[in-house]
Design a protein around this motif. Structure first.
Motif, short mmCIF file in Angstrom:
data_model
loop_
_atom_site.label_atom_id
_atom_site.label_comp_id
_atom_site.label_asym_id
_atom_site.label_seq_id
_atom_site.Cartn_x
_atom_site.Cartn_y
_atom_site.Cartn_z
N ASP A 187 -17.28 -15.55 6.50
CA ASP A 187 -18.43 -15.23 7.34
C ASP A 187 -19.53 -14.50 6.58
OD1 ASP A 187 -17.22 -16.35 9.54
OD2 ASP A 187 -16.36 -14.47 10.25
N THR A 188 -19.47 -14.54 5.26
CA THR A 188 -20.43 -13.80 4.45
C THR A 188 -21.37 -14.74 3.71
OG1 THR A 188 -18.85 -11.99 4.11
CG2 THR A 188 -20.70 -12.12 2.59
N VAL A 189 -22.66 -14.43 3.77
CA VAL A 189 -23.69 -15.16 3.05
C VAL A 189 -24.25 -14.24 1.97
CG1 VAL A 189 -25.87 -16.41 3.20
CG2 VAL A 189 -24.27 -16.46 5.12
N ALA A 190 -24.19 -14.68 0.72
CA ALA A 190 -24.71 -13.88 -0.39
C ALA A 190 -25.98 -14.53 -0.93
CB ALA A 190 -23.66 -13.77 -1.50
N LEU A 191 -26.99 -13.72 -1.14
CA LEU A 191 -28.29 -14.19 -1.64
C LEU A 191 -28.52 -13.67 -3.06
CD1 LEU A 191 -31.24 -15.28 -1.36
CD2 LEU A 191 -31.83 -13.05 -0.36
N SER A 192 -28.96 -14.57 -3.94
CA SER A 192 -29.38 -14.20 -5.29
C SER A 192 -30.78 -14.74 -5.53
CB SER A 192 -28.43 -14.77 -6.34
OG SER A 192 -27.15 -14.17 -6.24
N LEU A 193 -31.61 -13.92 -6.18
CA LEU A 193 -32.96 -14.32 -6.53
C LEU A 193 -33.11 -14.25 -8.04
CD1 LEU A 193 -35.01 -12.40 -3.80
CD2 LEU A 193 -34.37 -14.81 -3.81
N ASP A 194 -33.45 -15.39 -8.64
CA ASP A 194 -33.60 -15.47 -10.10
C ASP A 194 -32.36 -14.97 -10.82
OD1 ASP A 194 -36.20 -16.54 -9.92
OD2 ASP A 194 -37.05 -14.53 -9.67
N GLY A 195 -31.17 -15.31 -10.26
CA GLY A 195 -29.91 -14.97 -10.91
C GLY A 195 -29.40 -13.58 -10.66
N LYS A 196 -30.13 -12.77 -9.85
CA LYS A 196 -29.71 -11.40 -9.60
C LYS A 196 -29.33 -11.24 -8.12
CE LYS A 196 -32.81 -9.59 -13.15
NZ LYS A 196 -33.96 -8.69 -13.44
N PRO A 197 -28.16 -10.61 -7.83
CA PRO A 197 -27.76 -10.40 -6.43
C PRO A 197 -28.82 -9.64 -5.65
CG PRO A 197 -25.95 -9.88 -7.92
CD PRO A 197 -27.17 -10.08 -8.79
N ALA A 198 -29.14 -10.12 -4.44
CA ALA A 198 -30.19 -9.50 -3.63
C ALA A 198 -29.69 -8.97 -2.30
CB ALA A 198 -31.32 -10.50 -3.39
N GLY A 199 -28.47 -9.35 -1.89
CA GLY A 199 -27.95 -8.84 -0.62
C GLY A 199 -26.96 -9.79 0.00
N THR A 200 -26.17 -9.28 0.95
CA THR A 200 -25.20 -10.10 1.68
C THR A 200 -25.37 -9.85 3.18
OG1 THR A 200 -23.50 -8.37 1.54
CG2 THR A 200 -23.52 -10.06 -0.20
N LEU A 201 -25.01 -10.85 3.96
CA LEU A 201 -25.14 -10.78 5.41
C LEU A 201 -23.89 -11.38 6.05
CD1 LEU A 201 -26.93 -10.23 7.94
CD2 LEU A 201 -27.80 -12.56 7.68
N SER A 202 -23.34 -10.69 7.04
CA SER A 202 -22.18 -11.20 7.77
C SER A 202 -22.65 -11.95 9.01
CB SER A 202 -21.26 -10.04 8.17
OG SER A 202 -20.16 -10.53 8.91
N ILE A 203 -22.24 -13.23 9.12
CA ILE A 203 -22.60 -14.06 10.27
C ILE A 203 -21.30 -14.67 10.81
CG2 ILE A 203 -23.99 -15.98 11.12
CD1 ILE A 203 -25.84 -15.62 8.75
N PRO A 204 -20.70 -14.11 11.84
CA PRO A 204 -19.43 -14.63 12.36
C PRO A 204 -19.53 -16.10 12.72
CG PRO A 204 -19.94 -12.49 13.34
CD PRO A 204 -21.16 -12.91 12.57
N GLY A 205 -18.57 -16.88 12.21
CA GLY A 205 -18.48 -18.30 12.55
C GLY A 205 -19.37 -19.21 11.75
N ILE A 206 -20.14 -18.68 10.80
CA ILE A 206 -21.09 -19.52 10.07
C ILE A 206 -20.38 -20.58 9.24
CG2 ILE A 206 -21.27 -18.03 8.04
CD1 ILE A 206 -24.19 -19.91 9.69
N ALA A 207 -19.20 -20.25 8.69
CA ALA A 207 -18.50 -21.19 7.81
C ALA A 207 -17.98 -22.40 8.56
CB ALA A 207 -17.36 -20.48 7.09
N LYS A 208 -17.89 -22.32 9.88
CA LYS A 208 -17.36 -23.43 10.67
C LYS A 208 -18.44 -24.45 11.03
CE LYS A 208 -13.78 -20.51 12.76
NZ LYS A 208 -13.24 -19.97 14.03
N LEU A 209 -19.66 -24.13 10.72
CA LEU A 209 -20.76 -25.00 11.13
C LEU A 209 -21.03 -26.12 10.14
CD1 LEU A 209 -23.40 -22.44 12.45
CD2 LEU A 209 -21.71 -23.74 13.76
N LYS A 210 -21.75 -27.12 10.62
CA LYS A 210 -22.31 -28.18 9.79
C LYS A 210 -23.79 -28.30 10.13
CE LYS A 210 -18.08 -30.94 9.37
NZ LYS A 210 -17.48 -32.27 9.56
N GLY A 211 -24.58 -28.73 9.16
CA GLY A 211 -26.01 -28.84 9.44
C GLY A 211 -26.76 -29.45 8.29
N THR A 212 -27.98 -29.02 8.12
CA THR A 212 -28.82 -29.53 7.04
C THR A 212 -29.71 -28.40 6.54
OG1 THR A 212 -30.30 -31.34 6.38
CG2 THR A 212 -30.74 -30.29 8.50
#
Length: 700
Positions: free
Chosen positions: A654-679
């Motif tokens: 349930d964790t989304v990690a963001l990197s900008l230009d190769g450097k970690p910028a932050g993480t966000l917890s989104i319950p159930g996000i890994a179960k989704l499909k989309g575009t």
């Protein structure tokens, strides 16, 4: 016949007969198109079968409400109100006089809340005994003042030689001859001054006519009971300015001019088409509507003239063998006329340049590989780069650019190896080297391209050894003491140049697990591995653009990038059908590069990964970056003052990690996000932008 009456916020009322299934949403392909920011692209449907109308939510992000209750699927009754954001849709069961009168009474109440323009044929007549007091009371909420309905002004606007189109045509034609369509926004003609007209006020309840008073000359006025003033504590809501038909036309013309200024021919026509689609019934022959039709006709002529010139320029570029210009002009034609005659001719021309460049690509690649076999990396690079300009935009461009990329990285890595060896040799440290095939052990004396100089024996004899003749373990053995054996991204290129594809895949996979190598390794993932659910778009091949749906704005392949031309903004999304279905977000890895162009005040750029209902939303503006989901859970805003970046998103559980230009910028917890499909969807406003190296894959 059953009818849907659509009341948009600050827009005119529109009426649709329910003789077939209506799709409703933000996408222009819907039969009922909503300019509603809370509407999903395909929001819901209303169908009529066997005497029953049914509304069904299409998994929209913000939901469908009927009479205030959120629904998934609902059978409609007369005067049911469907709410989508700030838009209300009233269902009228049939066109009988009694049903229509009840709906018109309800319409006035609803329209007063959204300040819509109500055409005369929608205004309620004085209620008769056929309309019960209960129906009137139910239509208007308690404590709601009588609805004020502003009718469209009937005074016509001048239609004549002052039309902006004649000026715009000249500007458009001159600009397209230069290769760029530039539209200078012209102010709409100012209508001739007219006497002010007092708006007609219609009340939802039957007005009681006050009898005329006979005035008798009397110096003393009759005594009357004082009229109580409203309590001071009661706050009156300020009235929202009404939107007139003149305002709507002026707005449509301004949107047309902005779109043409950015080369967005489809958007220019759509601005006027949208205005005409929203014109209330009974106003089809209004002077402003006639003027809009003339403007649309002239805009279409300008657009076609621009497309004709682009087609001629593409043909001239083909004769001159400037194939990168052919690709640029043709992808512009495709983006503005996807299924039309210009789009068809453009695709035929692009297929033709693929045929014309096939031999040149094959010859250049053969020369490069021959030079690599002789250990001459510089010669190989020269052979590749000699045809890169000619091949830009063709189907061969990707392979040639990949080979050039591998050669550049390999040459840089081997120079680094020699530099590190020299530093250690200066301190007396010897780097041991083994050549098992010849049963020779010695020390590494020098690295020059793909040749290693080896010193062996008591007599300190030196001999050259080609890296192609050393196995992978032997090369790693002298890289270890140099602390270079874990530079997996660079090793992936070296192994590929040496023809060791299995080793290249392993090194690339190892590099992808290291955040510091992500920008380089993400590209390698597309070039060298067979990662699960892998989709790479570097837009060097014009065919890659066809996997993307331009929801708005003019998007085209230009200089190996996917470019939005219009500085007014636009939206594009990867078609799920082009990648075999919606993309799974479980262990998803998404990377892309973007660059903001032509920014104006208030610009923003958004990447959205997921579905209409739930998604990861990454937004950039002139001062900050925000990562959030559609429930507005988000990380603290990151300060940001740049206009381009390399972005990497990684989803684990349930964790989304963001990197900008190769450097970690932050993480966000989104319950159930890994179960989704989309575009993946990109949206820009008040700016143009360029996208490149878009990579979607699943981490194995």
């Amino acid at each position: 016949m059953p009818t849907l009456i659509v009341i948009g916020p600050n827009l005119a009322v529109r009426e649709y007969e329910l003789e077939r299934t209506h799709s409703i949403g933000r996408h222009v392909n819907n039969s009922i198109h909503l300019a509603e920011e809370k509407a999903s692209r395909m929001h819901c449907t209303v169908q009529y079968a066997r005497g029953q109308a049914t509304v069904e939510d299409l998994n929209s992000a913000n939901g469908v409400f009927v009479n205030g209750n959120r629904i998934t699927k609902h059978d409609l009754k007369h005067n049911d109100r469907i709410s989508i954001g700030a838009t209300t849709i009233i269902y009228c069961e049939n066109d009988s006089p009694e049903k229509l009168k009840q709906t018109k009474v309800l319409l006035t109440a609803v329209s007063s809340d959204v300040h819509a323009i109500i055409p005369d044929d929608f205004l309620p007549e004085t209620p008769t005994k056929n309309v019960s007091p209960a129906a009137v009371a139910a239509a208007i909420r308690p404590n709601t003042p009588p609805a004020k309905i502003v009718r469209p002004a009937r005074k016509s606007m001048p239609v004549g030689t002052e039309s902006t189109v004649s000026v715009v045509v000249l500007i458009g034609l001159v600009a397209t001859v230069a290769g760029i369509i530039i539209w200078q926004a012209q102010p709409a003609p100012t209508p001739a001054p007219t006497a002010p007209r007092t708006p007609t006020v219609a009340k939802a309840t039957a007005p009681q006519k006050e009898p005329e008073r006979v005035v008798i000359a009397d110096p003393v006025p009759p005594k009357r009971d004082p009229v109580p003033e409203p309590p001071k504590s009661v706050e009156t809501k300020p009235e929202t300015p009404r939107v007139t038909l003149d305002d709507q036309l002026k707005s449509a013309l301004a949107a047309r001019d902005r779109a043409l200024g950015g080369g967005n021919l489809l958007g220019a026509k759509a601005a006027l088409q949208s205005f005409l689609a929203s014109v209330p019934a009974g106003l089809e022959n209004d002077d402003r509507v006639r003027r809009a039709r003339i403007e649309l006709d002239d805009t279409t002529k300008v657009a076609n003239a621009a497309l004709d010139l682009s087609l001629d320029q593409a043909r001239s570029a083909m004769i001159a063998r400037h194939f990168h210009l052919v690709a640029q002009r043709c992808t512009n034609l495709i983006s503005n006329d996807l299924n039309g005659p210009y789009g068809k001719k453009a695709r035929e021309m692009l297929e033709r340049i693929d045929e014309l460049t096939a031999q040149a690509a094959a010859t250049a690649k053969a020369k490069a590989l021959d030079a690599v076999a002789r250990g001459q990396l510089a010669q190989a690079r020269t052979a590749v780069e000699s045809v890169m300009g000619e091949l830009t935009g063709t189907r061969w461009a990707g392979d040639i650019d990949t080979l050039q990329f591998q050669l550049i990285v390999t040459m840089g890595f081997l120079e680094k190896v020699e530099s590190e060896r020299a530093k250690r040799a200066a301190t007396g440290e010897l780097i041991l080297m083994s050549y098992a095939a010849k049963k020779i052990d010695g020390s590494l004396q020098r690295v020059n391209g793909l040749q290693a100089q080896m010193r062996v024996g008591k007599g300190q004899i030196e001999m050259p050894v080609s890296l192609k003749n050393l196995d992978t373990k032997e090369i790693i053995s002298f890289l270890d003491p140099l602390e270079l054996s874990d530079h997996y991204a660079e090793l992936a290129c070296l192994w590929s140049v040496l023809g060791r594809q299995d080793d290249a895949r392993k090194a690339s996979q190892a590099a992808l697990k290291r955040p510091g190598d992500t920008p380089l390794a993400t590209t390698l993932a597309g070039l060298l591995t067979n990662s699960k659910n892998l989709h790479l778009y570097d837009f060097k091949n014009w065919r890659q653009q066809l996997d993307w749906e331009a929801l708005s704005g003019s998007w085209l392949s230009q200089d190996g990038k996917y470019v939005l031309e219009s500085a007014d903004g636009g939206e594009t999304a990867l078609k799920p059908t082009s990648i075999g279905g919606e993309f799974p977000l479980e262990t998803a890895r998404v990377s892309f590069e973007f660059e903001i162009r032509k920014p104006s005040a208030g610009w923003f750029f958004i990447c959205e990964l997921g579905s209409e209902k739930q998604a990861v939303v990454l937004s950039f503006n002139a001062t900050e970056v925000t990562l959030q989901d559609k429930s507005n859970a988000k990380i603290p805003a990151i300060k940001w003052t740049r206009d381009k970046a390399r972005v990497d998103l990684a989803i684990d559980s349930d964790t989304v990690a963001l990197s900008l230009d190769g450097k970690p910028a932050g993480t966000l917890s989104i319950p159930g996000i890994a179960k989704l499909k989309g575009t993946i969807t990109f949206r820009a406003r008040q700016c143009a932008c360029a996208l490149d190296n878009v990579v979607l894959r699943s981490q194995e």
